[in-house]
Scaffold this motif. Sequence first.
Motif, mmCIF file in Angstrom:
data_model
loop_
_atom_site.group_PDB
_atom_site.id
_atom_site.type_symbol
_atom_site.label_atom_id
_atom_site.label_comp_id
_atom_site.label_asym_id
_atom_site.label_seq_id
_atom_site.Cartn_x
_atom_site.Cartn_y
_atom_site.Cartn_z
ATOM 1 N N GLY A 93 0.787 -1.222 0.000
ATOM 2 C CA GLY A 93 0.000 0.000 0.000
ATOM 3 C C GLY A 93 0.818 1.270 0.000
ATOM 4 N N ASN A 94 2.114 1.187 0.215
ATOM 5 C CA ASN A 94 2.962 2.373 0.175
ATOM 6 C C ASN A 94 3.242 2.774 -1.275
ATOM 7 O OD1 ASN A 94 3.359 2.840 2.987
ATOM 8 N ND2 ASN A 94 4.710 1.043 3.047
ATOM 9 N N PHE A 95 3.684 4.006 -1.450
ATOM 10 C CA PHE A 95 4.008 4.481 -2.788
ATOM 11 C C PHE A 95 5.273 5.329 -2.746
ATOM 12 C CE2 PHE A 95 1.039 7.623 -0.986
ATOM 13 C CZ PHE A 95 1.750 8.806 -1.140
ATOM 14 N N GLU A 96 5.946 5.427 -3.894
ATOM 15 C CA GLU A 96 7.132 6.263 -4.049
ATOM 16 C C GLU A 96 6.916 7.223 -5.210
ATOM 17 O OE1 GLU A 96 11.107 4.359 -3.919
ATOM 18 O OE2 GLU A 96 9.968 2.492 -3.755
ATOM 19 N N VAL A 97 7.262 8.468 -4.996
ATOM 20 C CA VAL A 97 7.162 9.487 -6.043
ATOM 21 C C VAL A 97 8.570 9.853 -6.487
ATOM 22 C CG1 VAL A 97 6.326 11.789 -6.630
ATOM 23 C CG2 VAL A 97 5.046 10.371 -4.999
ATOM 24 N N SER A 98 8.869 9.607 -7.760
ATOM 25 C CA SER A 98 10.208 9.867 -8.296
ATOM 26 C C SER A 98 10.111 10.903 -9.407
ATOM 27 C CB SER A 98 10.830 8.581 -8.852
ATOM 28 O OG SER A 98 10.870 7.567 -7.868
ATOM 29 N N PRO A 99 10.494 12.151 -9.130
ATOM 30 C CA PRO A 99 10.447 13.173 -10.188
ATOM 31 C C PRO A 99 11.364 12.804 -11.349
ATOM 32 C CG PRO A 99 10.714 14.180 -8.020
ATOM 33 C CD PRO A 99 10.929 12.708 -7.837
ATOM 34 N N LEU A 100 10.893 13.072 -12.566
ATOM 35 C CA LEU A 100 11.731 12.881 -13.745
ATOM 36 C C LEU A 100 12.483 14.188 -13.997
ATOM 37 C CD1 LEU A 100 9.382 10.946 -16.192
ATOM 38 C CD2 LEU A 100 11.094 10.038 -14.620
ATOM 39 N N VAL A 101 13.780 14.125 -13.858
ATOM 40 C CA VAL A 101 14.617 15.318 -14.009
ATOM 41 C C VAL A 101 15.109 15.357 -15.450
ATOM 42 C CG1 VAL A 101 16.636 16.554 -13.179
ATOM 43 C CG2 VAL A 101 15.279 15.159 -11.586
ATOM 44 N N LEU A 102 14.592 16.314 -16.220
ATOM 45 C CA LEU A 102 14.917 16.412 -17.635
ATOM 46 C C LEU A 102 15.560 17.757 -17.939
ATOM 47 C CD1 LEU A 102 11.507 15.217 -19.168
ATOM 48 C CD2 LEU A 102 13.421 13.800 -18.430
ATOM 49 N N PRO A 103 16.432 17.814 -18.939
ATOM 50 C CA PRO A 103 16.881 19.123 -19.426
ATOM 51 C C PRO A 103 15.676 19.932 -19.906
ATOM 52 C CG PRO A 103 18.205 17.347 -20.361
ATOM 53 C CD PRO A 103 17.052 16.697 -19.668
ATOM 54 N N LYS A 104 15.742 21.232 -19.759
ATOM 55 C CA LYS A 104 14.594 22.074 -20.086
ATOM 56 C C LYS A 104 14.146 21.893 -21.533
ATOM 57 C CE LYS A 104 12.835 26.805 -19.739
ATOM 58 N NZ LYS A 104 12.187 26.785 -21.051
ATOM 59 N N ASP A 105 15.093 21.767 -22.450
ATOM 60 C CA ASP A 105 14.690 21.634 -23.847
ATOM 61 C C ASP A 105 13.966 20.316 -24.103
ATOM 62 O OD1 ASP A 105 16.953 20.109 -23.470
ATOM 63 O OD2 ASP A 105 17.905 20.685 -25.362
ATOM 64 N N ARG A 106 14.360 19.269 -23.362
ATOM 65 C CA ARG A 106 13.703 17.967 -23.507
ATOM 66 C C ARG A 106 12.276 18.028 -22.950
ATOM 67 N NH1 ARG A 106 14.918 13.685 -26.758
ATOM 68 N NH2 ARG A 106 14.513 11.665 -25.785
ATOM 69 N N ARG A 107 12.168 18.639 -21.792
ATOM 70 C CA ARG A 107 10.854 18.810 -21.167
ATOM 71 C C ARG A 107 9.944 19.647 -22.057
ATOM 72 N NH1 ARG A 107 8.564 22.999 -19.003
ATOM 73 N NH2 ARG A 107 7.238 22.952 -17.146
ATOM 74 N N ASP A 108 10.475 20.751 -22.560
ATOM 75 C CA ASP A 108 9.677 21.643 -23.390
ATOM 76 C C ASP A 108 9.262 20.965 -24.694
ATOM 77 O OD1 ASP A 108 9.958 23.547 -21.444
ATOM 78 O OD2 ASP A 108 11.453 24.747 -22.533
ATOM 79 N N ALA A 109 10.147 20.108 -25.220
ATOM 80 C CA ALA A 109 9.812 19.403 -26.457
ATOM 81 C C ALA A 109 8.636 18.462 -26.231
ATOM 82 C CB ALA A 109 11.023 18.626 -26.966
ATOM 83 N N MET A 110 8.648 17.748 -25.101
ATOM 84 C CA MET A 110 7.541 16.832 -24.829
ATOM 85 C C MET A 110 6.232 17.595 -24.668
ATOM 86 S SD MET A 110 6.773 14.255 -21.648
ATOM 87 C CE MET A 110 6.193 15.620 -20.634
ATOM 88 N N ILE A 111 6.236 18.633 -23.828
ATOM 89 C CA ILE A 111 5.017 19.390 -23.593
ATOM 90 C C ILE A 111 4.551 20.074 -24.875
ATOM 91 C CG2 ILE A 111 4.029 21.366 -22.360
ATOM 92 C CD1 ILE A 111 4.312 18.881 -20.668
ATOM 93 N N GLY A 112 5.507 20.569 -25.660
ATOM 94 C CA GLY A 112 5.158 21.249 -26.900
ATOM 95 C C GLY A 112 4.520 20.346 -27.937
#
Length: 334
Positions: free
Chosen positions: A167-186
């Motif tokens: 029942g426990n959970f772990e939250v692991s942020p995905l740390v991406l370069p800004k251009d990579r993140r922006d490309a996905m969202i875009g």
Amino acid sequence: MIISRTPFRVSLFGGGSDYPQWFQQHGGRVLGFAINKYCYISLRHLPPFFEHRHRVVYSKVETINSIDEIQHPAVRHVLREMRVDQGIEIHHDGDLPARSGLGSSSSFTVGLLNAIQALRGRMTTKHYLAREAIRIEQDVIGENVGSQDQIWAAYGGLNRIDFHRDGNFEVSPLVLPKDRRDAMIGNLMLFFTGFSRIASEIAGKKIASLEAKTAHVKRMMAMVDDAAQILNNNQADINDIGRMLHEGWQLKRDLTDSVSTPDIDAIYEAGIKAGALGGKLLGAGGGGFILFYATPDRQEAVRKALSKLIEVQFDIDSSGSKIVVYEPDGLQQR
């Protein structure tokens, strides 16, 4: 006056594995993000000048004297569980419609919990907000809901979430370069289909089918690992995310016949025909928001093909549920 602001979410991969009926047997994992569209809950002690003791404003206006009389299930149960004994006024405002596949009901529950704790002068953790919202929705209200929406509402961010059998959970942020993140969202486009639905009813059918569709759900879980590797590898083709969304949607719509409808199928096919690489209906299914992955050179064609739908621009929310107004010294009922 206390005002909490809590984000909605977009789930990309792994949906279905966050139901306790599944992850308590197999474990689960999902990948997605909170968006900068919000549920606002304003809360104050109601002054003692009214005939009613409590006032709750959402799509309805309730003026009542007892918590047991409140029709809104989340408000009724949260106030009971937190033993609220003073007159209270609650207002809900949302940037996007409810029952639309963006986790709005969990954002409401998380935001209400956060606001009540603040009204009591208590700071609370994101883990508490997520855990308590999961408990109230699943165990107290008894809704057919998973466990990812509450976590994104509380934590915000672009994350991988792992659910353990205990029942426990772990939250692991995905740390991406800004251009990579922006490309996905875009490359992501969000449209409102115009159809709303009762998510708990559709989710109940999906839950009943999980064991029979074990191979489907395990493949959907494996896509979480695949997507994380693509996003974290600058040399990988980020457009594979779109192709994986297409595969994931085919798996999801095969879980139960209530996930999609002929109208939803027509919208999806129009987006793909216009050049989108993939997409999915968000949430349990049946209606709400649909997400497409389309490269910038194809987006205008997709937009034209879906011109009857409302498009929503968005970005990632990084803060999760937060108190944006804290003025606790108003008149209190005695």
